[in-house]
Scaffold this active site. Structure first.
Site, PDB file in Angstrom:
ATOM      1  N   TYR A  13       0.829  -1.214   0.000  1.00 39.07           N
ATOM      2  CA  TYR A  13       0.000   0.000   0.000  1.00 39.07           C
ATOM      3  C   TYR A  13       0.870   1.274   0.000  1.00 39.07           C
ATOM      4  CZ  TYR A  13      -3.284   3.406   2.138  1.00 39.07           C
ATOM      5  OH  TYR A  13      -4.042   4.512   2.439  1.00 39.07           O
ATOM      6  N   LEU A  35       5.280 -10.643  -2.389  1.00 35.88           N
ATOM      7  CA  LEU A  35       3.850 -10.652  -2.784  1.00 35.88           C
ATOM      8  C   LEU A  35       2.987 -11.382  -1.756  1.00 35.88           C
ATOM      9  CD1 LEU A  35       4.137 -11.240  -6.663  1.00 35.88           C
ATOM     10  CD2 LEU A  35       4.123  -9.073  -5.396  1.00 35.88           C
ATOM     11  N   ASP A  60      11.959 -13.619  -1.117  1.00 34.90           N
ATOM     12  CA  ASP A  60      11.707 -13.660   0.331  1.00 34.90           C
ATOM     13  C   ASP A  60      12.970 -13.121   1.015  1.00 34.90           C
ATOM     14  OD1 ASP A  60      10.790 -16.283   2.745  1.00 34.90           O
ATOM     15  OD2 ASP A  60      11.459 -14.191   2.977  1.00 34.90           O
ATOM     16  N   LYS A  87       2.130  -6.606   8.814  1.00 37.96           N
ATOM     17  CA  LYS A  87       1.704  -5.415   9.576  1.00 37.96           C
ATOM     18  C   LYS A  87       0.325  -5.544  10.228  1.00 37.96           C
ATOM     19  CE  LYS A  87      -0.831  -2.918   6.260  1.00 37.96           C
ATOM     20  NZ  LYS A  87      -1.312  -1.586   5.978  1.00 37.96           N
ATOM     21  N   SER A 127       6.483   3.236  12.824  1.00 39.69           N
ATOM     22  CA  SER A 127       5.080   3.467  13.174  1.00 39.69           C
ATOM     23  C   SER A 127       4.969   4.164  14.512  1.00 39.69           C
ATOM     24  CB  SER A 127       4.368   2.113  13.226  1.00 39.69           C
ATOM     25  OG  SER A 127       3.146   2.227  13.913  1.00 39.69           O
ATOM     26  N   TYR A 152       3.761  -6.845  16.351  1.00 42.11           N
ATOM     27  CA  TYR A 152       4.012  -6.018  15.148  1.00 42.11           C
ATOM     28  C   TYR A 152       4.717  -4.726  15.582  1.00 42.11           C
ATOM     29  CZ  TYR A 152       2.965  -2.021  12.223  1.00 42.11           C
ATOM     30  OH  TYR A 152       3.071  -0.846  11.528  1.00 42.11           O
ATOM     31  N   LYS A 156       8.842  -3.070  15.161  1.00 44.26           N
ATOM     32  CA  LYS A 156       9.245  -1.728  14.702  1.00 44.26           C
ATOM     33  C   LYS A 156      10.186  -1.087  15.716  1.00 44.26           C
ATOM     34  CE  LYS A 156       6.792  -1.661  10.913  1.00 44.26           C
ATOM     35  NZ  LYS A 156       7.450  -1.677   9.595  1.00 44.26           N
ATOM     36  N   ASN A 182      -1.663   7.293  11.158  1.00 46.20           N
ATOM     37  CA  ASN A 182      -2.601   6.352  10.529  1.00 46.20           C
ATOM     38  C   ASN A 182      -2.756   6.617   9.038  1.00 46.20           C
ATOM     39  OD1 ASN A 182      -3.139   6.064  13.449  1.00 46.20           O
ATOM     40  ND2 ASN A 182      -4.675   4.633  12.662  1.00 46.20           N
ATOM     41  N   LEU A 203      -9.584   0.696  10.048  1.00 43.57           N
ATOM     42  CA  LEU A 203     -10.894   1.350   9.975  1.00 43.57           C
ATOM     43  C   LEU A 203     -11.321   1.720   8.562  1.00 43.57           C
ATOM     44  CD1 LEU A 203     -13.299   2.653  11.507  1.00 43.57           C
ATOM     45  CD2 LEU A 203     -11.965   4.776  11.604  1.00 43.57           C
ATOM     46  N   ARG A 298     -11.434  -2.667  21.473  1.00 43.30           N
ATOM     47  CA  ARG A 298     -10.526  -3.696  20.955  1.00 43.30           C
ATOM     48  C   ARG A 298      -9.287  -3.722  21.830  1.00 43.30           C
ATOM     49  NH1 ARG A 298      -8.371  -2.855  14.854  1.00 43.30           N
ATOM     50  NH2 ARG A 298      -7.442  -1.008  15.851  1.00 43.30           N
ATOM     51  N   ASP A 301      -6.033  -1.143  21.947  1.00 46.83           N
ATOM     52  CA  ASP A 301      -6.286   0.210  21.430  1.00 46.83           C
ATOM     53  C   ASP A 301      -6.035   1.255  22.511  1.00 46.83           C
ATOM     54  OD1 ASP A 301      -6.879  -0.467  18.897  1.00 46.83           O
ATOM     55  OD2 ASP A 301      -9.046  -0.348  19.092  1.00 46.83           O
TER      56      ASP A 301
END
Ligand code: WQD
Length: 355
Positions: A13, A35, A60, A87, A127, A152, A156, A182, A203, A298, A301
């Site tokens: 992304y 991929l 890889d 991620k 992040s 995750y 980082k 975000n 979200l 959640r 969070d």
């Protein structure tokens, strides 16, 4: 001769949007991607947008030998932007070893390969999760990092510590760690965007998939937070603004403008929006009513996270240009375009079987 940049995870992304920005800034891009959470069709989409088809090497990066072999072929690269990592926060809590192995072995192999072939500039995809539960807001880079809630997030944080030790051990290797808040939104063309595998964790893709009818309803994780409307607040930033920041950061290293061998920058807008803010804006922009239900919080969070972005503004000369409307409308445009394309392909294949 174009300057060559290796982009790991360049079909993903944020990676794909950054590849476009690099090409538009006259860099040659080599994409290394396994991929596992992206598709090689992204190359075609990048080509449609930029008229340039970046070379894709499917690899890889946990394979040390393969990684070194590819870096030897591209040892004329002047920098690496490292996105390649798993991620999904929830998945990382269920499968910590998979996350530590994938995210950290890939990083170590890339750094070793760069070291072996003298590629001196490195941009790391980090992040805001490295800050853990912030004691005060907005979050500045001076905030101490804390143990993130997920494996995750911890990959980082550990990666940044590896970079700290490695850059200190070298006199001619520089790195910049970009701490995203975000990321949402999609390229203005509507030709590329977020393509989460399976059920979206985040979200924005969950909202657009609900609105387009793939998901029955959005669950809002808690409305009893100590915030203005009870739902959690985040600092959403347009993926195209993020992409620009990566190009600017790489140019800073290439031009030896960095002040220390490892620098950190928050990439956010400095504005916090709640889940209900996002839902209400989406309903206005899409002119559709979103089906959602409030459920429990959640795990993991935090109530509120938003960035102090002065350092990136002043030092990188970068600030987010796109507002919440552009973030949301571009996400919606991408979802509609992508589904339209999928339905066309489905219709075509159904017709073919009927003939
Ligand atoms: C945002 C808000 C949820 C989904 C994570 C990682 C971060 C980065 C981005 C990878 C929260 C609420 C969400 C849903 C909801 N990682 N929500 N219903 O958790 O802030 O950040 O993703 O790129 O490192 O930590 O992002 O989009 O999952 O959640 O109510 O179906 O939306 O509770 O308040 P998050 P998110």
């Amino acid at each position: 001769m174009k300057r060559k940049i290796i982009v790991t995870g360049g079909c993903g992304y944020i990676g794909s949007h950054t590849v476009i920005a690099l090409i538009q800034n006259n860099f040659e891009v080599i994409i290394l991607d396994d991929l596992s959470n992206s598709s090689k069709e992204t190359i075609e989409r990048i080509y449609k947008i930029t008229d340039v088809k970046p070379k894709l090497v499917i690899v890889d990066l946990k394979n040390d030998f393969e990684t070194k072999r590819i870096f030897e072929i591209h040892k004329d690269a002047i920098g690496v932007i490292h996105f390649a990592a798993h991620k999904a926060v929830g998945e990382s809590i269920e499968k910590p070893l998979v996350y530590y192995k994938n995210n950290l072995c890939s990083l170590l192999n890339v750094l070793e390969a760069q070291n072996q072939f003298g590629i001196k500039n490195f941009i790391f995809s980090s992040s805001a999760t490295v800050y853990g539960l912030p004691k005060k807001l907005p979050i500045t880079e001076a905030n101490k990092t804390q143990r993130p809630f997920s494996s995750y997030g911890n990959t980082k944080k550990i990666a940044e510590e590896i970079l700290d030790d490695f850059t200190k051990s070298k006199s001619d290797f520089s790195a910049i760690s970009l701490r995203y808040f975000n990321p949402i939104g999609a390229h203005e063309s509507g030709l590329i965007g977020e393509l989460p595998n399976g059920i979206p964790n985040n979200l924005m893709p969950y909202i657009t998939q609900t609105a387009i009818g793939i998901r029955e309803k959005l669950m809002v994780y808690g409305n009893d937070y100590p915030t203005r409307d009870g739902t959690a607040i985040r600092d959403y930033i347009h993926v195209e603004d993020l992409a620009q920041a990566h190009v600017i950061a790489m140019q800073r290293l290439i031009n030896n403008e960095n002040k220390t061998v490892l620098e950190f920058f928050n990439l956010g807008t400095g504005n916090g929006y709640s889940v209900l803010d996002i839902i209400n804006s989406f309903e206005k922009i899409s002119e559709t009513k979103l089906n959602y239900e409030v459920t429990d919080r959640r795990a993991g969070d935090v109530p509120e996270l938003y960035a102090e972005v002065e350092l990136a503004n002043k030092t990188l000369g970068w600030s987010a240009q796109k507002d919440l409307n552009e973030m949301i409308s571009s996400s919606w445009k991408w979802e509609q375009n992508f589904r339209k394309k999928i339905n066309k392909v489905l219709d075509f294949s159904i017709k073919k079987t009927q003939d």
